[in-house]
Design an enzyme around this catalytic site. Sequence first.
Site, PDB file in Angstrom:
ATOM      1  N   ALA A  21      13.258  -2.483  56.273  1.00 26.71           N
ATOM      2  CA  ALA A  21      12.327  -1.140  56.704  1.00 26.71           C
ATOM      3  C   ALA A  21      12.983   0.007  55.875  1.00 26.71           C
ATOM      4  O   ALA A  21      14.330  -0.159  55.620  1.00 26.71           O
ATOM      5  CB  ALA A  21      12.437  -1.078  58.166  1.00 26.71           C
ATOM      6  N   GLU A  34      11.845 -10.248  58.384  1.00 27.75           N
ATOM      7  CA  GLU A  34      10.864 -10.313  59.457  1.00 27.75           C
ATOM      8  C   GLU A  34       9.421 -10.570  58.745  1.00 27.75           C
ATOM      9  O   GLU A  34       8.610 -11.362  59.139  1.00 27.75           O
ATOM     10  CB  GLU A  34      10.820  -8.870  60.179  1.00 27.75           C
ATOM     11  CG  GLU A  34      11.820  -9.079  61.216  1.00 27.75           C
ATOM     12  CD  GLU A  34      11.994  -8.042  62.038  1.00 27.75           C
ATOM     13  OE1 GLU A  34      12.210  -6.825  61.474  1.00 27.75           O
ATOM     14  OE2 GLU A  34      12.402  -7.931  63.212  1.00 27.75           O
ATOM     15  N   GLY A  52      13.599  -5.823  58.100  1.00 27.58           N
ATOM     16  CA  GLY A  52      11.916  -5.831  58.113  1.00 27.58           C
ATOM     17  C   GLY A  52      11.557  -6.816  57.188  1.00 27.58           C
ATOM     18  O   GLY A  52      10.495  -7.463  57.131  1.00 27.58           O
ATOM     19  N   GLU A 107      20.774  -5.144  60.672  1.00 25.86           N
ATOM     20  CA  GLU A 107      20.512  -3.970  61.865  1.00 25.86           C
ATOM     21  C   GLU A 107      21.546  -3.729  62.600  1.00 25.86           C
ATOM     22  O   GLU A 107      21.798  -2.611  63.045  1.00 25.86           O
ATOM     23  CB  GLU A 107      19.280  -4.397  62.542  1.00 25.86           C
ATOM     24  CG  GLU A 107      17.835  -4.362  61.948  1.00 25.86           C
ATOM     25  CD  GLU A 107      17.435  -5.603  61.357  1.00 25.86           C
ATOM     26  OE1 GLU A 107      18.226  -6.420  60.938  1.00 25.86           O
ATOM     27  OE2 GLU A 107      16.057  -5.714  60.734  1.00 25.86           O
TER      28      GLU A 107
HETATM   29  C1  HXC Z   1      15.765   2.582  52.087  1.00 20.90           C
HETATM   30  C2  HXC Z   1      16.962   1.375  50.552  1.00 20.90           C
HETATM   31  C3  HXC Z   1      16.868   0.209  51.478  1.00 20.90           C
HETATM   32  C4  HXC Z   1      16.418   0.438  52.791  1.00 20.90           C
HETATM   33  C5  HXC Z   1      18.011  -0.142  49.745  1.00 20.90           C
HETATM   34  N1  HXC Z   1      17.568   1.054  49.424  1.00 20.90           N
HETATM   35  N2  HXC Z   1      17.702  -0.725  50.911  1.00 20.90           N
HETATM   36  N3  HXC Z   1      16.373   2.278  50.927  1.00 20.90           N
HETATM   37  N4  HXC Z   1      15.740   1.655  53.188  1.00 20.90           N
HETATM   38  N5  HXC Z   1      16.369  -0.549  53.530  1.00 20.90           N
HETATM   39  C6  HXC Z   1      17.627   1.813  48.324  1.00 20.90           C
HETATM   40  C7  HXC Z   1      19.137   2.376  48.301  1.00 20.90           C
HETATM   41  O1  HXC Z   1      19.451   3.642  49.011  1.00 20.90           O
HETATM   42  C8  HXC Z   1      19.133   2.653  46.818  1.00 20.90           C
HETATM   43  O2  HXC Z   1      18.428   3.938  46.333  1.00 20.90           O
HETATM   44  C9  HXC Z   1      18.285   1.840  45.890  1.00 20.90           C
HETATM   45  O3  HXC Z   1      17.491   1.049  47.167  1.00 20.90           O
HETATM   46  C10 HXC Z   1      18.903   0.385  45.450  1.00 20.90           C
HETATM   47  O4  HXC Z   1      19.754  -0.087  46.466  1.00 20.90           O
HETATM   48  P1  HXC Z   1      21.584  -0.170  46.121  1.00 20.90           P
HETATM   49  O5  HXC Z   1      22.209  -0.016  47.496  1.00 20.90           O
HETATM   50  O6  HXC Z   1      21.957   0.701  45.324  1.00 20.90           O
HETATM   51  O7  HXC Z   1      21.754  -1.575  45.701  1.00 20.90           O
HETATM   52  P2  HXC Z   1      22.861  -2.619  46.013  1.00 20.90           P
HETATM   53  O8  HXC Z   1      23.996  -2.116  45.782  1.00 20.90           O
HETATM   54  O9  HXC Z   1      22.290  -3.850  45.042  1.00 20.90           O
HETATM   55  O10 HXC Z   1      22.593  -3.159  47.377  1.00 20.90           O
HETATM   56  C11 HXC Z   1      21.616  -4.000  47.832  1.00 20.90           C
HETATM   57  C12 HXC Z   1      21.405  -4.060  49.384  1.00 20.90           C
HETATM   58  C13 HXC Z   1      21.707  -2.509  49.936  1.00 20.90           C
HETATM   59  C14 HXC Z   1      22.922  -4.646  49.975  1.00 20.90           C
HETATM   60  C15 HXC Z   1      20.460  -4.341  49.872  1.00 20.90           C
HETATM   61  O11 HXC Z   1      20.759  -1.745  49.299  1.00 20.90           O
HETATM   62  C16 HXC Z   1      21.446  -2.512  51.473  1.00 20.90           C
HETATM   63  O12 HXC Z   1      22.569  -2.606  52.077  1.00 20.90           O
HETATM   64  N6  HXC Z   1      20.236  -2.020  51.974  1.00 20.90           N
HETATM   65  C17 HXC Z   1      20.003  -1.693  53.159  1.00 20.90           C
HETATM   66  C18 HXC Z   1      19.864  -3.123  53.854  1.00 20.90           C
HETATM   67  C19 HXC Z   1      19.550  -3.172  55.424  1.00 20.90           C
HETATM   68  O13 HXC Z   1      20.312  -2.805  55.995  1.00 20.90           O
HETATM   69  N7  HXC Z   1      18.322  -3.457  55.736  1.00 20.90           N
HETATM   70  C20 HXC Z   1      17.904  -3.447  57.057  1.00 20.90           C
HETATM   71  C21 HXC Z   1      17.193  -2.057  57.340  1.00 20.90           C
HETATM   72  S1  HXC Z   1      16.564  -1.803  59.213  1.00 20.90           S
HETATM   73  P3  HXC Z   1      19.044   4.781  45.509  1.00 20.90           P
HETATM   74  O14 HXC Z   1      18.104   6.182  45.640  1.00 20.90           O
HETATM   75  O15 HXC Z   1      20.521   5.242  45.985  1.00 20.90           O
HETATM   76  O16 HXC Z   1      18.970   4.239  44.015  1.00 20.90           O
HETATM   77  C22 HXC Z   1      15.227  -2.420  59.433  1.00 20.90           C
HETATM   78  C23 HXC Z   1      14.778  -2.853  60.579  1.00 20.90           C
HETATM   79  C24 HXC Z   1      13.499  -3.359  60.818  1.00 20.90           C
HETATM   80  O17 HXC Z   1      14.857  -3.110  58.497  1.00 20.90           O
HETATM   81  C25 HXC Z   1      12.595  -2.863  61.814  1.00 20.90           C
HETATM   82  C26 HXC Z   1      11.328  -3.354  61.884  1.00 20.90           C
HETATM   83  C27 HXC Z   1      10.095  -3.133  60.840  1.00 20.90           C
END
Ligand code: HXC
Length: 256
Positions: free
Chosen positions: A64, A110, A107, A130
């Site tokens: 998400a 999910e 998400g 998360e």
């Molecule tokens: C917003 C995100 C994002 C996210 C990645 N990006 N995931 N933006 N929300 N979930 C953005 C980054 O900020 C970055 O933007 C661009 O995408 C590329 O990501 P990088 O981090 O530079 O890529 P990389 O180094 O390859 O790392 C990939 C990754 C990392 C390991 C997947 O991006 C990451 O850890 N993302 C978050 C994953 C996460 O925690 N997901 C769960 C979210 S909570 P910029 O602008 O810097 O280029 C959730 C709750 C669900 O999902 C609830 C129900 C719906």
Amino acid sequence: MNKFIRTDIKDEVGVITLDRPDVLNALNREMVDEIVAAMENFDQNEEAKVIVIKGNGKAFVAGADIDEMADDDSIRMELLNQFAVWDRISLIKKPVIAAVHGFALGGGFELALSCDIIFASEKAQMGFPEVKLGVMPGAGGTQRLTKAMGKAKALEWLWLGDPMEAKEAMHYGVINRIIPEEALMEETMTFAKKLTKQAPLSLRLIKESVNKAVDSTIYDGMQFERKNFYLLFSSLDQKEGMQAFIEKRLPNFEGR
Ligand code: HXC
């Protein structure tokens, strides 16, 4: 007009492409609205018999949109009631297949688990990070992962928050197939196209019955299954399918 996804129909398969590659297809709420509406449109569209969902760029979905929810509080979340939209995915009647490459996190995982079938590329990484953000899955992740792999293993993955490789996901029965990345879409479409040739009502009621099995006792599930089995004997396709077998020819199913 969609802002975050693209849709098209190919060989009777409705394809939804998640299209926010700059942020690894992170799901903002408007995007989830678009995805669910697209699924519902394909579900009602006779030209699409199966639905495939995939990500554009490097990932399926990295979760998400963290930027969107970072400042939310619980009361705003309660009032937004965003999961009412997600709940509609389980009402889709046609087969829904997720083609997962790259990350399917939070998400995004999910969303994949909400589909009926998951085909993953050999480099796919799926998981629930998360816990590392101080939250937990909210769109069914704790429930669906536990149903798929059992309590002890699900807790391990959910507590650690590490990504699971395709091989591990396969081992636990979370995904259906591992496919080389370059062949992922072709093999997914081949499978989807095979389903388009099956009797649509059978596919529909089998899906409903299998989902019932996940949610009920064997006895209740079997009663439900039996009713659907009887119901299919009112369809023209049942007559056609059995007649074709008897006449040693291929059936011509019409979905009626
Ligand atoms: C917003 C995100 C994002 C996210 C990645 N990006 N995931 N933006 N929300 N979930 C953005 C980054 O900020 C970055 O933007 C661009 O995408 C590329 O990501 P990088 O981090 O530079 O890529 P990389 O180094 O390859 O790392 C990939 C990754 C990392 C390991 C997947 O991006 C990451 O850890 N993302 C978050 C994953 C996460 O925690 N997901 C769960 C979210 S909570 P910029 O602008 O810097 O280029 C959730 C709750 C669900 O999902 C609830 C129900 C719906």
